[in-house]
Structures are given as structure tokens and as C-alpha cells.
Design a protein around this motif. Structure first.
Motif, PDB file in Angstrom:
ATOM      1  N   PHE A 164       2.601   2.640   8.088  1.00 34.31           N
ATOM      2  CA  PHE A 164       2.790   4.085   8.155  1.00 34.31           C
ATOM      3  C   PHE A 164       2.387   4.667   9.506  1.00 34.31           C
ATOM      4  O   PHE A 164       1.592   4.087  10.236  1.00 34.31           O
ATOM      5  N   HIS A 165       2.968   5.804   9.782  1.00 32.96           N
ATOM      6  CA  HIS A 165       2.578   6.592  10.945  1.00 32.96           C
ATOM      7  C   HIS A 165       1.729   7.737  10.409  1.00 32.96           C
ATOM      8  O   HIS A 165       2.205   8.543   9.615  1.00 32.96           O
ATOM      9  N   ILE A 166       0.503   7.785  10.845  1.00 28.79           N
ATOM     10  CA  ILE A 166      -0.454   8.725  10.275  1.00 28.79           C
ATOM     11  C   ILE A 166      -0.948   9.683  11.344  1.00 28.79           C
ATOM     12  O   ILE A 166      -1.209   9.275  12.478  1.00 28.79           O
ATOM     13  N   LYS A 167      -1.085  10.932  10.962  1.00 30.37           N
ATOM     14  CA  LYS A 167      -1.708  11.909  11.851  1.00 30.37           C
ATOM     15  C   LYS A 167      -2.972  12.440  11.175  1.00 30.37           C
ATOM     16  O   LYS A 167      -2.918  12.889  10.029  1.00 30.37           O
TER      17      LYS A 167
ATOM     18  N   MET B 147       0.879  -1.164   0.000  1.00 30.85           N
ATOM     19  CA  MET B 147       0.000   0.000   0.000  1.00 30.85           C
ATOM     20  C   MET B 147       0.913   1.209   0.000  1.00 30.85           C
ATOM     21  O   MET B 147       1.806   1.294   0.820  1.00 30.85           O
ATOM     22  N   ASP B 148       0.707   2.112  -0.945  1.00 32.32           N
ATOM     23  CA  ASP B 148       1.526   3.306  -0.857  1.00 32.32           C
ATOM     24  C   ASP B 148       0.757   4.390  -0.098  1.00 32.32           C
ATOM     25  O   ASP B 148      -0.442   4.294   0.097  1.00 32.32           O
ATOM     26  N   ILE B 149       1.487   5.371   0.344  1.00 23.41           N
ATOM     27  CA  ILE B 149       0.914   6.375   1.232  1.00 23.41           C
ATOM     28  C   ILE B 149      -0.225   7.143   0.554  1.00 23.41           C
ATOM     29  O   ILE B 149      -1.221   7.472   1.186  1.00 23.41           O
TER      30      ILE B 149
ATOM     31  N   HIS C 227      -9.649  -1.760   9.018  1.00 26.72           N
ATOM     32  CA  HIS C 227      -8.843  -2.513   8.046  1.00 26.72           C
ATOM     33  C   HIS C 227      -7.480  -1.856   7.821  1.00 26.72           C
ATOM     34  O   HIS C 227      -6.444  -2.519   7.814  1.00 26.72           O
ATOM     35  N   GLU C 228      -7.497  -0.538   7.648  1.00 28.49           N
ATOM     36  CA  GLU C 228      -6.253   0.197   7.397  1.00 28.49           C
ATOM     37  C   GLU C 228      -5.327   0.128   8.614  1.00 28.49           C
ATOM     38  O   GLU C 228      -4.123  -0.060   8.495  1.00 28.49           O
ATOM     39  N   ILE C 229      -5.918   0.283   9.792  1.00 29.72           N
ATOM     40  CA  ILE C 229      -5.116   0.265  11.018  1.00 29.72           C
ATOM     41  C   ILE C 229      -4.471  -1.111  11.206  1.00 29.72           C
ATOM     42  O   ILE C 229      -3.296  -1.218  11.550  1.00 29.72           O
ATOM     43  N   LYS C 230      -5.231  -2.163  10.958  1.00 32.60           N
ATOM     44  CA  LYS C 230      -4.695  -3.519  11.115  1.00 32.60           C
ATOM     45  C   LYS C 230      -3.568  -3.816  10.135  1.00 32.60           C
ATOM     46  O   LYS C 230      -2.599  -4.477  10.474  1.00 32.60           O
ATOM     47  N   ASN C 231      -3.722  -3.333   8.906  1.00 33.12           N
ATOM     48  CA  ASN C 231      -2.831  -3.771   7.845  1.00 33.12           C
ATOM     49  C   ASN C 231      -1.743  -2.788   7.433  1.00 33.12           C
ATOM     50  O   ASN C 231      -0.686  -3.204   6.985  1.00 33.12           O
ATOM     51  N   TYR C 232      -2.011  -1.514   7.547  1.00 36.40           N
ATOM     52  CA  TYR C 232      -1.084  -0.545   6.937  1.00 36.40           C
ATOM     53  C   TYR C 232      -0.604   0.557   7.870  1.00 36.40           C
ATOM     54  O   TYR C 232       0.232   1.355   7.487  1.00 36.40           O
TER      55      TYR C 232
END
Length: 88
Positions: A45-48, A3-5, A74-79
Motif C-alpha cells: 500500500f501507499h500510505i500517508k 494484509m488488508d488496508i 515490519h509494516e514498511i518491509k512487508n505491506y
């Protein structure tokens, strides 16, 4: 599973808007701050998130955060290695 950012940010925005709990969101990639950490995982990734939401501002921060987590599950679990959420 790569997954890209840019796609991740698109997904996050789409999901939050589809669930129509927000008026606006700023998604920032903070991954560069953590590249040297031993716990850093490639492709995570580290997301804000800075969220503007009348609805979420009516409830306490913990409940609001849980709502966002459930939408982005889903995003939190995987990316996402870590996520920081600010409510404005």
C-alpha cells in the motif's frame, strides 16, 4: 501474507500510540493513485500519515521520520510500498 488496508491502518495506529510518541495520527490510503504504475505491487500500500506529536516536533524532520520508520519497520518491509509522513 495478506494484509488488508483496514488492518494495516489499525496496526500503524496501535504501534504509534503504544510507543506514545504521538497525540494523534491520520492514516490515509493513497494506493489508488498508484495502481497503474509498473512498480505497483499487489498487497502493498501507499500510505500517508499526518502525525500530531509534541515530542516529534521537538526534533528535526529527519530524526522524527527515522523514529516513525523504526516503529513501523515490519509494516514498511512487508505491506507498504511507499509512505509519506507529514508532521503537524
Amino acid at each position: 501474507l495478506n494484509m488488508d488496508i483496514d488492518n494495516l491502518i489499525k496496526n500503524i495506529k496501535r504501534k504509534l500510540f503504544e510507543n506514545s510518541i504521538i497525540e494523534d495520527v491520520i492514516v490515509e490510503d493513497k494506493t489508488y493513485l498508484h495502481l497503474k504504475h509498473s512498480s505497483h505491487e499487489k498487497n502493498k500500500f501507499h500510505i500517508k500519515l499526518t502525525i500530531c506529536s509534541k515530542e516529534l516536533n521537538k526534533i528535526n524532520k529527519l530524526e522524527a521520520t527515522k523514529k516513525v520508520y523504526s516503529i513501523l519497520n515490519h509494516e514498511i518491509k512487508n505491506y507498504i510500498h511507499s509512505i509519506q509522513i507529514l508532521f503537524e
